[in-house]
Design a protein around this motif. Structure first.
Motif, mmCIF file in Angstrom:
data_model
loop_
_atom_site.group_PDB
_atom_site.id
_atom_site.type_symbol
_atom_site.label_atom_id
_atom_site.label_comp_id
_atom_site.label_asym_id
_atom_site.label_seq_id
_atom_site.Cartn_x
_atom_site.Cartn_y
_atom_site.Cartn_z
ATOM 1 N N UNK A 1 15.039 43.260 -6.155
ATOM 2 C CA UNK A 1 15.816 42.162 -5.580
ATOM 3 C C UNK A 1 14.899 41.294 -4.731
ATOM 4 N N UNK A 2 14.547 40.117 -5.246
ATOM 5 C CA UNK A 2 13.624 39.235 -4.527
ATOM 6 C C UNK A 2 14.238 38.678 -3.249
ATOM 7 N N UNK A 3 15.567 38.721 -3.145
ATOM 8 C CA UNK A 3 16.250 38.183 -1.964
ATOM 9 C C UNK A 3 16.713 39.292 -1.018
ATOM 10 N N UNK A 4 16.075 40.453 -1.081
ATOM 11 C CA UNK A 4 16.522 41.603 -0.285
ATOM 12 C C UNK A 4 16.507 41.329 1.214
ATOM 13 N N UNK A 5 15.605 40.469 1.671
ATOM 14 C CA UNK A 5 15.501 40.184 3.105
ATOM 15 C C UNK A 5 16.374 39.010 3.539
ATOM 16 N N UNK A 6 17.053 38.385 2.605
ATOM 17 C CA UNK A 6 17.830 37.184 2.940
ATOM 18 C C UNK A 6 18.881 37.428 4.027
#
Length: 200
Positions: A84-89
């Protein structure tokens, strides 16, 4: 997000930092230099990631660093852990919600520049996304179309360069290339990175 934001504001107890630092591998010890530290586990903050990488404590540490109110994220989720490239969003949106206006991201990376040996510090001037993913994929509005010609703020880079000079810290400048991981790059990929203009 609101639950995490409200809980974090309560734990900060009046502290209002404008700057946050996400600590990469090898930098977790910086939290020990934070004065009057308030520690909040990611487990207390809905939406914050659970890092499965050693050395990533998984906590927010807020207080004063070198006399400046600051918030440090000790640990983060990595793309290669979950895909998940947006895990830190969610975590970054909470930081924005409490008034963080300056964000410094750090990480450990392998150098492909012969002039930049192990332990060097590199200030990013640009990046190459070779991961095959993008955290904005699936964004349901025109917010997905983000211009990246000035992705690395010139004013903040100037402040970092000034601080490095004042402290006698050797500071390299270069282009970062993002591979998906978790395996390290092959010799052929390292040669390719150099040809494409990457430094790390």
């Amino acid at each position: 997000m609101m639950e995490a934001l409200d809980h974090l504001v309560e734990k900060l107890d009046g502290l209002a930092p404008k700057a946050a630092v996400v600590l990469g591998s090898g930098l977790g010890g910086l939290v020990d230099q934070v004065k009057d530290a308030r520690r909040i586990s990611y487990a207390e903050l809905p939406g914050f990631p659970r890092s499965g990488v050693s050395g990533h404590a998984g906590e927010v540490v807020a207080g004063h660093f070198a006399g400046t109110p600051v918030l440090m994220l000790s640990g983060r989720a990595h793309y290669y852990e979950h895909g998940n490239a947006a895990a830190m969003r969610p975590a970054l949106e909470v930081l924005a919600g409490i008034g963080i206006s300056h964000l410094i991201l750090t990480n450990a990376a392998g150098s492909v520049d012969p002039e930049m040996g192990p332990g060097s510090v590199m200030l990013l001037t640009d990046h190459i996304n070779f991961s095959g993913s993008n955290p904005l994929i699936g964004e349901p509005s025109d917010r997905r179309f983000v211009g990246l010609t000035e992705a690395y703020d010139a004013g903040l880079r100037g402040a970092i360069e000034k601080a490095a000079k004042a402290t006698g810290t050797a500071l390299h400048r270069g282009v970062y290339m993002w591979f998906s991981g978790p395996c390290f790059e092959t010799p052929a990929e390292i040669r390719m990175a150099r040809v494409m203009g990457a430094n790390a």
